[in-house]
Design an enzyme around this catalytic site. Structure first.
Site, PDB file in Angstrom:
ATOM      1  N   CYS A  15      -2.468  -9.992   4.182  1.00  0.00           N
ATOM      2  CA  CYS A  15      -0.989 -10.003   4.285  1.00  0.00           C
ATOM      3  C   CYS A  15       0.183  -8.508   3.598  1.00  0.00           C
ATOM      4  CB  CYS A  15      -0.899 -10.575   2.835  1.00  0.00           C
ATOM      5  SG  CYS A  15       0.600 -11.399   2.590  1.00  0.00           S
ATOM      6  N   HIS A  16      -0.347  -7.928   2.465  1.00  0.00           N
ATOM      7  CA  HIS A  16       0.402  -6.644   1.644  1.00  0.00           C
ATOM      8  C   HIS A  16      -0.948  -5.952   1.738  1.00  0.00           C
ATOM      9  CE1 HIS A  16       4.372  -9.302   1.479  1.00  0.00           C
ATOM     10  NE2 HIS A  16       4.664  -8.282   1.195  1.00  0.00           N
ATOM     11  N   ALA A  17      -2.042  -6.391   1.540  1.00  0.00           N
ATOM     12  CA  ALA A  17      -3.057  -6.063   0.610  1.00  0.00           C
ATOM     13  C   ALA A  17      -3.460  -4.569   2.361  1.00  0.00           C
ATOM     14  CB  ALA A  17      -4.329  -6.228   1.183  1.00  0.00           C
TER      15      ALA A  17
END
Length: 186
Positions: A111-113
């Protein structure tokens, strides 16, 4: 999912991780036989974010100060908006991530990682995916962004959102089973 008994996996996270993006890989990798440690900046517990509000706390197994990348075969980076944003300003966290890449070990980011992968300097010329809101960040960092549920590039496994966790965990286990990956120029 492939058997990865005897493998050790670090999950690096802090407060604000997306609940499912830490718990699902942790549980599935354990079910596949891996020893999995949740690693954070401080001891105790870290609190997740569950869709639209604070989620459940998760116990921290070890602090970043207590571990070395050499102790693990793979690294998982859960997303959520808060967690990677807090970690990407932590020099020790970025050095920890970078060490896995330098040592040709498997890294999974959800995801945003992938923001953390950008900060660690390992996105350039890699095939990747992420949550759609950071697509431009990924491209601007030199990543070859794809709109796919899971993308694998020489031991780097990225997933675009929590709905893709089964495919992400399956690919991650496959890469962990294969072991170290030679990094060729893209």
């Amino acid at each position: 999912m492939q058997d990865i008994s005897g493998k050790r996996v670090a999950i690096l996270a802090t407060n604000g991780f997306e609940q499912s993006e830490l718990e699902v890989p942790r549980d599935k990798l354990r079910q596949a036989g891996a020893e999995v440690h949740v690693i954070s900046l401080e001891a105790g517990e870290i609190k997740g974010w569950d869709k639209s509000d604070w989620g459940r706390p998760v116990p921290v197994d070890k602090t970043l100060e207590e571990v070395r990348p050499q102790d693990y075969d793979a690294l998982v980076l859960p997303g959520g908006q808060i967690n990677p944003d807090l970690l990407r300003v932590e020099t020790k966290a970025l050095a920890f991530i970078k060490s896995f890449w330098t040592d040709k070990k498997v890294i999974g980011a959800i995801c945003h990682a992938p923001w953390l992968l950008i900060e660690a300097g390992i996105i350039r010329d890699r095939r990747v995916t992420s949550y759609k809101s950071i697509k431009s960040d990924m491209i601007n960092a030199g990543g070859k962004w794809e709109d796919s549920e899971v993308v694998t590039d020489q031991g780097l496994v990225t997933s675009r959102n929590p709905g893709d966790l089964d495919a992400f965990c399956g690919k991650l286990a496959e890469e962990i089973r294969e072991g170290r990956h030679e990094r060729r120029a893209a």
